[in-house]
Design a protein around this motif. Structure first.
Motif, short mmCIF file in Angstrom:
data_model
loop_
_atom_site.label_atom_id
_atom_site.label_comp_id
_atom_site.label_asym_id
_atom_site.label_seq_id
_atom_site.Cartn_x
_atom_site.Cartn_y
_atom_site.Cartn_z
N MET A 195 0.83 -1.19 0.01
CA MET A 195 -0.16 0.19 -0.13
C MET A 195 1.06 1.21 0.23
SD MET A 195 -2.87 1.35 2.83
CE MET A 195 -3.73 -0.33 2.82
N VAL A 196 0.38 2.20 -0.67
CA VAL A 196 1.10 3.40 -0.47
C VAL A 196 0.76 4.13 0.66
CG1 VAL A 196 1.30 3.85 -3.19
CG2 VAL A 196 -0.72 4.73 -1.89
N LEU A 197 2.01 5.04 1.26
CA LEU A 197 1.88 5.61 2.60
C LEU A 197 0.74 6.43 2.71
CD1 LEU A 197 3.24 6.05 5.09
CD2 LEU A 197 4.62 8.01 3.88
N LYS A 198 0.35 7.49 1.62
CA LYS A 198 -0.83 8.32 1.76
C LYS A 198 -2.02 7.48 2.06
CE LYS A 198 -2.78 12.48 0.12
NZ LYS A 198 -2.70 13.40 -1.11
N GLU A 199 -2.11 6.33 1.56
CA GLU A 199 -3.45 5.41 1.50
C GLU A 199 -3.41 5.03 3.02
OE1 GLU A 199 -4.57 2.36 -1.07
OE2 GLU A 199 -3.84 3.75 -2.67
N TYR A 200 -2.30 4.53 3.44
CA TYR A 200 -2.39 4.12 4.85
C TYR A 200 -2.66 5.31 5.85
CZ TYR A 200 -0.28 2.82 9.30
OH TYR A 200 -0.13 2.83 10.58
N LEU A 201 -2.02 6.50 5.66
CA LEU A 201 -2.29 7.42 6.69
C LEU A 201 -3.62 7.95 6.56
CD1 LEU A 201 1.15 9.55 6.02
CD2 LEU A 201 0.51 7.95 7.81
N LEU A 202 -4.31 7.87 5.41
CA LEU A 202 -5.84 8.21 5.32
C LEU A 202 -6.51 7.22 6.06
CD1 LEU A 202 -6.06 9.17 1.60
CD2 LEU A 202 -6.49 10.72 3.67
N GLN A 203 -6.50 5.86 5.98
CA GLN A 203 -7.06 5.20 6.65
C GLN A 203 -6.95 5.14 8.11
OE1 GLN A 203 -6.01 1.03 5.26
NE2 GLN A 203 -7.06 1.36 3.41
N THR A 204 -5.67 5.50 8.40
CA THR A 204 -5.38 5.47 9.87
C THR A 204 -6.07 6.84 10.43
OG1 THR A 204 -3.01 4.37 9.62
CG2 THR A 204 -3.35 5.63 11.79
N ALA A 205 -6.11 7.97 9.88
CA ALA A 205 -6.80 9.12 10.35
C ALA A 205 -8.18 9.10 10.30
CB ALA A 205 -6.46 10.33 9.22
N LYS A 206 -8.78 8.05 9.35
CA LYS A 206 -10.16 7.97 9.56
C LYS A 206 -10.52 7.11 10.77
CE LYS A 206 -14.64 7.29 8.22
NZ LYS A 206 -15.50 7.49 9.30
N GLN A 207 -9.62 6.10 10.95
CA GLN A 207 -9.65 5.38 12.30
C GLN A 207 -9.86 5.94 13.41
OE1 GLN A 207 -6.71 2.19 12.32
NE2 GLN A 207 -7.78 0.91 13.74
N GLN A 263 5.20 0.59 4.30
CA GLN A 263 4.40 1.05 3.01
C GLN A 263 5.23 1.55 2.07
OE1 GLN A 263 1.25 0.34 3.63
NE2 GLN A 263 1.79 0.15 5.70
N ASP A 264 4.65 2.06 0.76
CA ASP A 264 5.43 2.40 -0.32
C ASP A 264 5.64 3.95 -0.26
OD1 ASP A 264 6.35 3.01 -2.66
OD2 ASP A 264 4.60 2.21 -4.08
N ILE A 265 6.93 4.28 0.03
CA ILE A 265 6.91 5.76 0.10
C ILE A 265 7.64 6.16 -1.12
CG2 ILE A 265 7.32 5.75 2.42
CD1 ILE A 265 10.44 5.84 2.21
N ILE A 308 -1.09 14.85 6.09
CA ILE A 308 -1.42 13.94 4.98
C ILE A 308 -1.90 15.18 3.75
CG2 ILE A 308 -3.67 12.86 4.05
CD1 ILE A 308 -3.71 11.45 6.73
N GLN A 309 -2.43 16.13 4.08
CA GLN A 309 -2.66 17.36 3.12
C GLN A 309 -1.45 17.86 2.51
OE1 GLN A 309 -4.63 20.22 5.35
NE2 GLN A 309 -6.79 19.17 5.53
N SER A 310 -0.49 17.91 3.23
CA SER A 310 0.88 18.24 2.57
C SER A 310 1.45 17.14 1.52
CB SER A 310 1.76 18.52 3.74
OG SER A 310 2.43 17.38 4.17
N LEU A 311 1.07 15.94 1.40
CA LEU A 311 1.67 14.92 0.82
C LEU A 311 1.18 14.91 -0.76
CD1 LEU A 311 1.39 11.80 3.13
CD2 LEU A 311 3.22 13.30 2.64
#
Length: 112
Positions: A1-13, A54-56, A109-112
Motif C-alpha cells: 500500500m502507498v503511504l498516503k493511503e495508509y495514513l488516510l485509513q489511519t486518520a479515519k480510524q 508502506q510504499d514511500i 496528509i494534506q501536505s503529501l
C-alpha cells in the motif's frame, strides 16, 4: 500500500475512535472513554513502524514525513507509559487547536 493511503485509513480510524470517545464522555461512560483513548494511543504508537512498511516512493521528503510520524508514535508511547487519558486525548493536536481544524496527522496528509 502507498503511504498516503495508509495514513488516510489511519486518520479515519482515529476520527471514528474520537467520535465514539466524545459520545462516551457526554454520556458519562468514563471507562469506555478511557478505553477509546487507549485504542487511539496504541494505533499511534504503531504508526511509525507501520508507515515504514508502506510504499514511500511517490513521497517527496519521505524521510521528513517518517521523522514526523516517528514523533507522533513516540508521544503516543509516552502517553501509554504514564497511562494518562488526558495526554492520549491531546495526541495529534497543537496547543492552539480549535474545533473543526485538521489535527497534525491530517495536516501532514494534506501536505503529501
Amino acid at each position: 500500500m502507498v503511504l498516503k493511503e495508509y495514513l488516510l485509513q489511519t486518520a479515519k480510524q482515529i476520527q471514528d475512535i474520537e467520535a465514539k470517545a466524545k459520545k462516551m464522555l457526554s454520556s458519562e461512560n468514563k471507562q469506555e472513554y478511557v478505553s477509546c483513548m487507549h485504542e487511539k494511543a496504541h494505533i499511534l504508537a504503531a504508526l511509525y513502524d507501520n508507515a515504514r512498511k508502506q510504499d514511500i516512493s511517490d513521497i517527496e521528503q519521505a524521510e521528513n514525513v517518517l521523522l514526523t510520524l516517528h514523533g507522533f508514535s513516540e508521544s503516543a508511547k509516552k502517553s501509554l507509559q504514564v497511562n494518562s487519558p488526558w495526554f492520549m486525548s491531546a495526541l495529534l493536536y497543537p496547543e492552539d487547536y480549535r474545533e473543526g481544524e485538521p489535527n497534525n496527522l491530517e495536516k501532514l496528509i494534506q501536505s503529501l
